[in-house]
Design a protein around this motif. Structure first.
Motif: not given
Ligand code: SAM
Length: 345
Positions: A143, A171-173, A177, A193-196, A221-222, A224, A245-247, A250
């Motif tokens: 990504s 979903g900031a990874g 950015r 903010i990212d769940i991972s 954090a999640d 959702l 982005f790309m999130f 999800d």
């Molecule tokens: C495809 S990656 C995109 C990462 C980044 N936005 C990028 O464009 O490079 C999706 C991201 O969303 C996070 N994610 C998935 N479900 C989530 C949730 N419920 N809450 C927060 N983050 C979440 C994942 O851990 C992952 O880092």
């Protein structure tokens, strides 16, 4: 033609279908060779120095020269490299491939096990997330590579038009950015903010690298939970601009909650003047006989993971019904990928 029109014209792609067996088999091997050369740092060296002397590169990096020569020979067969003695250079097509390396990192590096286990998934013998996994690190790296090569300049043009003091990325990874954009806007602050947990730990390193401790805050954090369970992230409610982005797909997995996601985003970030939501859409089927990079891989990977993805029209309908006004849908670098620029209606 505007640059956006040129981009969307390119989304039709150049891979002729039906792919004959020769092309299909060689494409499979070729994708692995590209990914391997990227991992070994050969594309980086070609970019920096214009050519690579294979034997000294192997000595410096402690690589098996016989193996590397075999990889180089394969890349020559595919038309990506040309040798003069021990020295190799990229061909023009090799240069094109270098700009799209992120897709190879994503597909071969990130999803190889998922694609290889389609039969087991179809039989119900393995399930994604249970006993079948993607390589999260490679997905994140792919990504980031695609962002740098194809998307960054488009986001920068959009963000330049916006006022913000607080920027939130969902979903900031690894928060790359949000850190980059805050760095470029003195006086602003950011929250990623990212769940991972592991991504958030890496994000702490990103923030340090940008010298933004205390200005950009990675939070594990999640999203959702924020939208549906009242979970509060300190200062996030102050956001003037919210990005993801790309999130987005999800957030939409649960059909029961899908229609509520956009109204809940508006409620969770009541001060946001703009939402910048970037995601890849389903490739429209218009009967053409060519394919672009990425799209069909993205669709199949998500089908194997049991995650629905959406057409551009379905997203626009979701925004509309959720009370967000779309200022524009900007073609966003990767095929059939848009940056939706939205405001609360
Ligand atoms: C495809 S990656 C995109 C990462 C980044 N936005 C990028 O464009 O490079 C999706 C991201 O969303 C996070 N994610 C998935 N479900 C989530 C949730 N419920 N809450 C927060 N983050 C979440 C994942 O851990 C992952 O880092």
């Amino acid at each position: 033609m505007s640059s956006a029109q040129t981009l969307t014209a390119q989304w039709q792609g150049e891979a002729l279908t039906p792919l004959n067996p020769d092309t299909a088999f060689n494409g499979f091997i070729c994708a692995h060779v590209v990914h391997t050369l990227e991992r070994l740092g050969i594309f980086r060296k070609l970019q920096d120095d214009g050519s690579v002397e294979v034997s000294s590169f192997c000595r410096e990096n402690e690589l098996d020269e016989t193996i590397v020569h075999a990889l180089v020979r394969a890349a020559e067969s595919f038309g990506y490299l040309q040798s003069r003695g021990d020295r190799v250079e990229a061909t023009p097509t090799g240069e094109d491939v270098r700009r799209t390396l992120g897709f190879f990192t994503w597909g071969v590096g990130g999803y190889h096990d998922v694609f290889a286990n389609g039969a087991a998934v179809a039989r119900g013998e393995r399930r994604f997330g249970v006993d079948l996994h993607r390589d999260e690190g490679m997905v994140a790296l792919g990504s980031a590579q695609a962002d740098t090569a194809l998307m960054r300049h488009i986001l920068d043009e959009e963000i330049a038009e916006l006022d913000f003091t607080t920027l939130v990325d969902l979903g900031a990874g690894v928060s790359e950015r949000v850190a980059r954009l805050v760095k470029a806007r003195p006086g602003s602050r950011g929250i990623g903010i990212d769940i991972s947990k592991s991504a958030t730990e890496l994000a702490v390193g990103t923030v340090e690298r940008y010298g933004l401790d205390g200005t950009v805050t990675p939070v594990c954090a999640d999203v959702l939970d924020i939208l549906f369970n009242g979970h509060q992230v300190k200062d996030a409610g102050e956001a003037d601009v919210v990005m993801s982005f790309m999130f987005l797909h999800d957030l939409l997995v649960d059909p029961e909650r899908r229609d509520q996601v956009i109204p809940r985003l508006r409620a969770a970030f009541p001060k946001a003047n703009t939402f910048l939501l970037g995601d890849t859409t389903v490739r429209p089927r218009n009967g053409e006989n060519t394919l672009p990079v990425f799209s069909d891989g993205f669709e199949l990977a998500h089908a194997l993971m049991g995650v629905p993805i959406y057409t551009r029209e379905a997203y626009e309908d979701l925004f509309d019904r959720g009370g967000m006004h779309m200022r524009r849908a900007v073609p966003f670098g990767a095929p059939h990928t848009y940056l939706f620029v939205l405001e609360a209606a």
